[in-house]
Design a protein around this motif. Structure first.
Motif, short mmCIF file in Angstrom:
data_model
loop_
_atom_site.label_atom_id
_atom_site.label_comp_id
_atom_site.label_asym_id
_atom_site.label_seq_id
_atom_site.Cartn_x
_atom_site.Cartn_y
_atom_site.Cartn_z
N ARG A 106 0.95 -1.39 -0.02
CA ARG A 106 -0.02 0.03 -0.12
C ARG A 106 0.68 1.28 -0.13
O ARG A 106 0.48 2.27 -0.62
N LEU A 107 1.90 1.06 0.77
CA LEU A 107 2.75 2.48 0.85
C LEU A 107 3.64 2.58 -0.68
O LEU A 107 3.95 3.71 -0.99
N LEU A 108 3.77 1.47 -1.20
CA LEU A 108 4.31 1.85 -2.72
C LEU A 108 3.45 1.96 -4.04
O LEU A 108 3.77 2.24 -5.01
N GLN A 109 2.10 1.82 -3.39
CA GLN A 109 1.19 2.33 -4.68
C GLN A 109 1.16 3.70 -5.15
O GLN A 109 1.65 4.69 -4.24
N PRO A 110 1.19 4.08 -6.50
CA PRO A 110 1.31 5.41 -7.05
C PRO A 110 0.47 6.30 -6.21
O PRO A 110 0.93 7.42 -6.08
N ALA A 111 -0.61 5.85 -5.73
CA ALA A 111 -1.67 6.89 -5.09
C ALA A 111 -1.22 7.32 -3.73
O ALA A 111 -1.56 8.41 -3.18
N ALA A 112 -0.40 6.42 -3.14
CA ALA A 112 0.26 6.69 -1.74
C ALA A 112 1.45 7.41 -1.82
O ALA A 112 1.62 7.91 -0.67
N LEU A 113 2.16 7.60 -3.01
CA LEU A 113 3.27 8.38 -3.14
C LEU A 113 3.08 9.55 -3.51
O LEU A 113 2.21 10.20 -4.09
N LEU A 114 3.93 10.63 -2.86
CA LEU A 114 3.86 12.24 -3.17
C LEU A 114 4.97 12.50 -4.09
O LEU A 114 6.25 12.18 -3.48
N HIS A 115 4.72 13.32 -5.28
CA HIS A 115 5.68 13.68 -5.82
C HIS A 115 5.54 15.21 -5.80
O HIS A 115 4.84 15.83 -6.58
#
Length: 223
Positions: free
Chosen positions: A26-35
């Motif tokens: 879940r931490l690695l899902q694109p939606a969970a990452l902030l760029h």
């Protein structure tokens, strides 16, 4: 900045190795990452804490603002580091006490509060990681307090310049913020350094011309 791999995250934060696979995914899902681009406010004073940031790329600076508007850089959070403000707010269930913003383009994952608390309670490696970095940050902050209280500003400025390399790209305001001072005083000191041949000043640029001379200023006894 693209996807973040499991290997990259665990290399930076090995304390997460015991995290259940579902939580890690879940931490690695694109939606969970902030760029985030440089200059983005990540958190602000008096806001409720939104989680524990895990910096994967880039750098976050944490700044304290006085009622007068003066600012002081407290510390930076680089990949693999911890944010003591976020940690203390989560542990104490209090709002943020400083402002955090991206100093460069940043990629980060955020541990939600519930997961942060569960990891602290159930995983010794994560608990040790958090408290070890808390201890390091407190030591850094105590050193900053000592510098502000007991060292002249010209000494602190000389040390900052020596630590930044021979070709420094920074505004006088940025240096003042890092030192907890004001731009006018830092500019006056820099002009004095230039008159002594220690530095050469350009537009948002400082070239070090005499490192030995700057070291003498940095190491001089308070007068």
């Amino acid at each position: 900045m693209g996807t973040v791999t499991r290997e990259r995250l665990l290399t930076l934060y090995p304390a997460l190795a015991d995290l259940p696979a579902a939580d890690l995914d879940r931490l690695l899902q694109p939606a969970a990452l902030l760029h985030l681009p440089a200059g983005t406010r990540i958190f602000a004073e008096r806001e409720p804490c939104r989680g524990f940031p895990l910096v994967v790329d880039g750098s976050i600076k944490v700044v304290k603002t006085a009622p007068s508007g003066r600012e002081m850089l407290l510390y930076r959070v680089a990949p693999g580091d911890s944010c003591i403000i976020s940690s203390s707010c989560l542990l104490g269930r209090t709002p943020y006490t400083a402002r955090g913003e991206s100093e460069s383009a940043v990629t980060l994952a955020v541990l939600p509060e519930a997961l942060f608390e569960r990891l602290l309670a159930e995983h010794r490696a994560f608990r040790d990681f958090v408290f070890h970095l808390l201890a390091e940050r407190i030591a850094d902050l105590m050193q900053r307090v000592e510098e502000v209280a007991f060292h002249r500003l010209d000494q602190r400025l000389a040390r900052l310049l020596l630590a930044r390399g021979d070709d420094i790209h920074a505004t006088h305001q940025a240096l003042a913020d890092e030192l907890g001072s004001v731009r006018e005083i830092v500019s006056r000191l820099l002009k004095g350094f230039a008159a002594e041949g220690l530095v050469e000043l350009g537009r948002e640029r400082i070239l070090l011309r005499d490192r030995d001379g700057l070291r003498r200023v940095a190491d001089s006894a308070a007068g």
